[in-house]
Design an enzyme around this catalytic site. Structure first.
Site, PDB file in Angstrom:
ATOM      1  N   GLY A  95      31.230 -30.888 -63.143  1.00 26.02           N
ATOM      2  CA  GLY A  95      29.912 -30.796 -63.752  1.00 26.02           C
ATOM      3  C   GLY A  95      29.436 -29.374 -63.967  1.00 26.02           C
ATOM      4  N   CYS A  96      30.291 -28.411 -63.667  1.00 25.77           N
ATOM      5  CA  CYS A  96      29.953 -27.004 -63.868  1.00 25.77           C
ATOM      6  C   CYS A  96      30.735 -26.474 -65.073  1.00 25.77           C
ATOM      7  CB  CYS A  96      30.320 -26.172 -62.637  1.00 25.77           C
ATOM      8  SG  CYS A  96      29.425 -26.629 -61.146  1.00 25.77           S
ATOM      9  N   ALA A  97      30.090 -25.663 -65.895  1.00 23.36           N
ATOM     10  CA  ALA A  97      30.774 -25.069 -67.045  1.00 23.36           C
ATOM     11  C   ALA A  97      31.845 -24.091 -66.570  1.00 23.36           C
ATOM     12  CB  ALA A  97      29.773 -24.371 -67.959  1.00 23.36           C
TER      13      ALA A  97
END
Length: 142
Positions: A49-51
């Site tokens: 869920g993190c870029a």
């Protein structure tokens, strides 16, 4: 319910005049954080869920709700490393039960991060908080 380490960061943020200075401070916090060994940068420690690439390695001592919570973290983005350092200051040393009581969005709101991070970064912070809470909940339930 903020730790002393987080309160120090909040006080520093209050002292800094503008967001540019605060942004530089976040970067400095990230640079000061030790890097994780590549051997522990595995799917089990990766935060989805993190870029950016983000890993959180729990270091929890004890069992159940009274277990002492700590973690190490790393990212391939220096600003995200700084955000990990801020989350570490917010949570490290609390019990697993206390971690679950922290209103992270409110505490981070005191720093003005919610107003100055891109939506991608904000989503990443929420994903990191979710992972930390999940780790604490797992231990608290044990």
């Amino acid at each position: 319910m903020a730790t002393e380490a987080f309160e120090e960061i909040a006080e520093t943020f209050d002292f800094l005049d503008d967001w540019e200075e605060r942004y530089r401070h976040v970067i400095e916090l990230g640079k000061a954080m030790p890097a994780l060994d590549d051997a522990v940068k595995v799917p089990a420690t990766k935060v989805e869920g993190c870029a950016s690439q983000v890993w959180i390695l729990p270091r929890i001592e004890g069992e159940g709700a009274d277990a002492t919570f700590d973690f190490e973290g790393d990212s391939d983005a220096i600003i995200v490393r700084g955000l990990i350092a801020i989350l570490h200051a917010l949570y490290a040393g609390l019990t697993a039960a206390e971690v679950l009581k922290v209103d992270a969005q409110a505490e981070l709101g005191r720093l003005g991060l919610d107003e100055h991070l891109s939506s991608q970064r904000s989503n990443g912070v929420r994903a990191m908080i979710g992972r930390i809470r999940d780790l604490a909940a797992e231990r608290a339930a044990a």
